[in-house]
Design an enzyme around this catalytic site. Structure first.
Site, PDB file in Angstrom:
ATOM      1  N   SER A   1     -92.514 -31.871  50.838  1.00 29.37           N
ATOM      2  CA  SER A   1     -92.419 -30.404  51.169  1.00 29.37           C
ATOM      3  C   SER A   1     -90.942 -29.751  51.061  1.00 29.37           C
ATOM      4  CB  SER A   1     -93.062 -30.160  52.782  1.00 29.37           C
ATOM      5  OG  SER A   1     -93.154 -28.733  52.951  1.00 29.37           O
TER       6      SER A   1
ATOM      7  N   TYR B   1     -91.887 -14.925  56.046  1.00 28.64           N
ATOM      8  CA  TYR B   1     -90.948 -14.358  55.010  1.00 28.64           C
ATOM      9  C   TYR B   1     -91.816 -13.358  54.341  1.00 28.64           C
ATOM     10  CZ  TYR B   1     -88.537 -18.500  56.156  1.00 28.64           C
ATOM     11  OH  TYR B   1     -87.953 -19.519  56.838  1.00 28.64           O
TER      12      TYR B   1
ATOM     13  N   ARG C   1     -97.660 -20.850  49.028  1.00 27.86           N
ATOM     14  CA  ARG C   1     -97.819 -21.468  50.505  1.00 27.86           C
ATOM     15  C   ARG C   1     -98.263 -20.318  51.195  1.00 27.86           C
ATOM     16  NH1 ARG C   1     -93.742 -25.174  53.760  1.00 27.86           N
ATOM     17  NH2 ARG C   1     -94.970 -26.546  52.947  1.00 27.86           N
TER      18      ARG C   1
ATOM     19  N   LEU D   1     -97.155 -32.196  60.440  1.00 25.59           N
ATOM     20  CA  LEU D   1     -96.962 -33.401  61.284  1.00 25.59           C
ATOM     21  C   LEU D   1     -97.960 -34.574  60.787  1.00 25.59           C
ATOM     22  CD1 LEU D   1     -96.858 -31.759  64.777  1.00 25.59           C
ATOM     23  CD2 LEU D   1     -95.025 -32.363  63.310  1.00 25.59           C
TER      24      LEU D   1
ATOM     25  N   GLY E   1     -92.760 -33.409  55.265  1.00 18.28           N
ATOM     26  CA  GLY E   1     -91.464 -32.806  55.386  1.00 18.28           C
ATOM     27  C   GLY E   1     -90.479 -33.919  56.034  1.00 18.28           C
ATOM     28  N   ARG E   2     -90.399 -33.656  57.309  1.00 14.79           N
ATOM     29  CA  ARG E   2     -89.563 -34.564  58.196  1.00 14.79           C
ATOM     30  C   ARG E   2     -89.771 -35.908  58.188  1.00 14.79           C
ATOM     31  NH1 ARG E   2     -90.518 -29.810  60.971  1.00 14.79           N
ATOM     32  NH2 ARG E   2     -88.764 -28.454  61.762  1.00 14.79           N
TER      33      ARG E   2
END
Length: 370
Positions: free
Chosen positions: A23, A183, A231, A302, A324-325
């Site tokens: 991501s 955004y 997205r 997650l 991502g993380r």
């Protein structure tokens, strides 16, 4: 065993070797929008084996479209040259395809990077005037954005188009427009941020008009054989905000305009949100968008375990997953997921020595296949 997660997927002329994407993650490591050596190690590392697709962080279409002074941009020749250096490197050493997310921060811009507090810039810190669909600040203490005029709408659309053209020259395989996370384009979509009374505000159809115009203009200049997605924040998690029904309607219109997939996330347009964070919390939204709009979906949120990811795609809830993380924690996520699921995945030549089949002392049950 066979694995859907590790089966290929084709979007237009691009075939990805698996259904895993890294991501886009803002790094706050750019200089006037230009990528630095940090991006070589950051994206280069993921390109070796985190996923079949690596998506560069949200890259801004203008200086005033940035979140902070340290955000990535693609609005100058210098930005383009610096990013091409990074992507050329990633393609030379890695096995992943390369995507980029293009965006504009709108009313969430002119802030310090999160590592420095993430608060709005103060006088003397080279702050800039932010833009938005309506003069509604992101939260208490945030600056009032200037309501975009017809001229502003055209200028920002042209900036998106220019950034997409630059992305093609850089050599990206895929472009994703950022229409989520509070955004600018998400601000037009959400009734919490958009209270215009003209043709760009009011009903859900009118609120989606500007994001659709931007997407259509970008799709027109992006090569026909290269995929373009978007997205979205499927819901705002605030009463009176965007609903999943709004997002499905948007997805149907995007599909008509040539959108190849919807990257489904949620929230971040309003500080009052109440998000029930849990592994895969956006999956039901992705499944509904896929089912009701008839368009491929990617889902983020997650997702960290191989069997969770396999179940999401094997059950048809989404076509791809984005990490991502989890990728930051484990830049070889796809290698390890493949081993856990009992399937093969690509290794670049310089990393082939790490393949489990060549390390029988560590993986005694693996048949030597190389």
């Amino acid at each position: 065993m066979s694995s859907v997660l590790f089966s290929p997927i084709t979007l237009r002329g691009l075939t990805l070797p698996n259904r895993i994407a890294v991501s886009p993650m803002c790094q706050y490591a750019s200089t006037d929008g230009s990528a630095t050596d940090w991006h070589i190690q950051h994206l280069g590392s993921f390109s070796l084996g985190a996923a079949g697709l690596v998506i560069t962080e949200m890259t801004m279409v203008s200086r005033v479209g940035r979140i902070s002074h340290k955000c990535a941009g693609l609005y100058s020749d210098e930005n383009e040259k610096a990013l091409k250096r990074v992507i050329d490197f990633c393609k030379s050493v890695g096995v992943a395809k390369q995507g980029i997310q293009i965006g504009h921060a709108g009313r969430k811009g002119s802030t310090q990077p999160p590592g420095q507090g993430g608060q709005p810039l103060k006088p003397g810190e080279d702050a800039w005037e932010t833009l938005g669909p309506s003069p509604i600040p992101f939260g208490e203490g945030w600056p009032l954005p200037r309501e975009m005029t017809t001229a502003d709408l055209k200028q920002v659309q042209d900036e998106f188009v220019s950034a997409v053209q630059r992305a093609d020259r850089v050599g990206y395989d895929l472009v994703e427009i950022h229409g989520g996370h509070g955004y600018l384009l998400n601000q037009f979509l959400s009734p919490l941020a958009n209270q215009r009374s003209d043709d760009y505000g009011g009903s859900a159809q009118k609120r989606m008009r500007y994001p659709l115009e931007v997407f259509e203009a970008c799709r027109a200049v992006w090569p026909k054989d290269k995929p373009m997605g978007i997205r979205v924040s499927a819901v705002d998690w605030v009463e009176g905000g965007t609903t999943i029904e709004d997002t499905v309607a948007l997805a149907k219109e995007l599909k008509r305009l040539g959108c190849d997939y919807i990257d489904v996330s949620s929230g971040n347009v309003d500080l009052r949100q109440k998000v029930p964070f849990a592994p895969g919390f956006n999956v039901p939204f992705a499944a509904q968008v896929k089912r009701e709009a008839g368009i491929p979906t990617m889902v983020v949120g997650l997702i960290t375990k191989a069997h969770e990811a396999e179940e999401i795609v094997a059950s048809g809830k989404a076509d791809m997953i984005a990490i991502g993380r989890g990728a930051m924690w484990d830049p070889r996520w796809a290698w390890h997921a493949a081993e856990e699921l009992g399937v093969e995945t690509d290794y670049p030549p310089r990393a082939r020595a790490a393949h489990p089949s060549l390390r029988p002392q560590v993986f005694p049950n693996r048949a030597k296949s190389a």
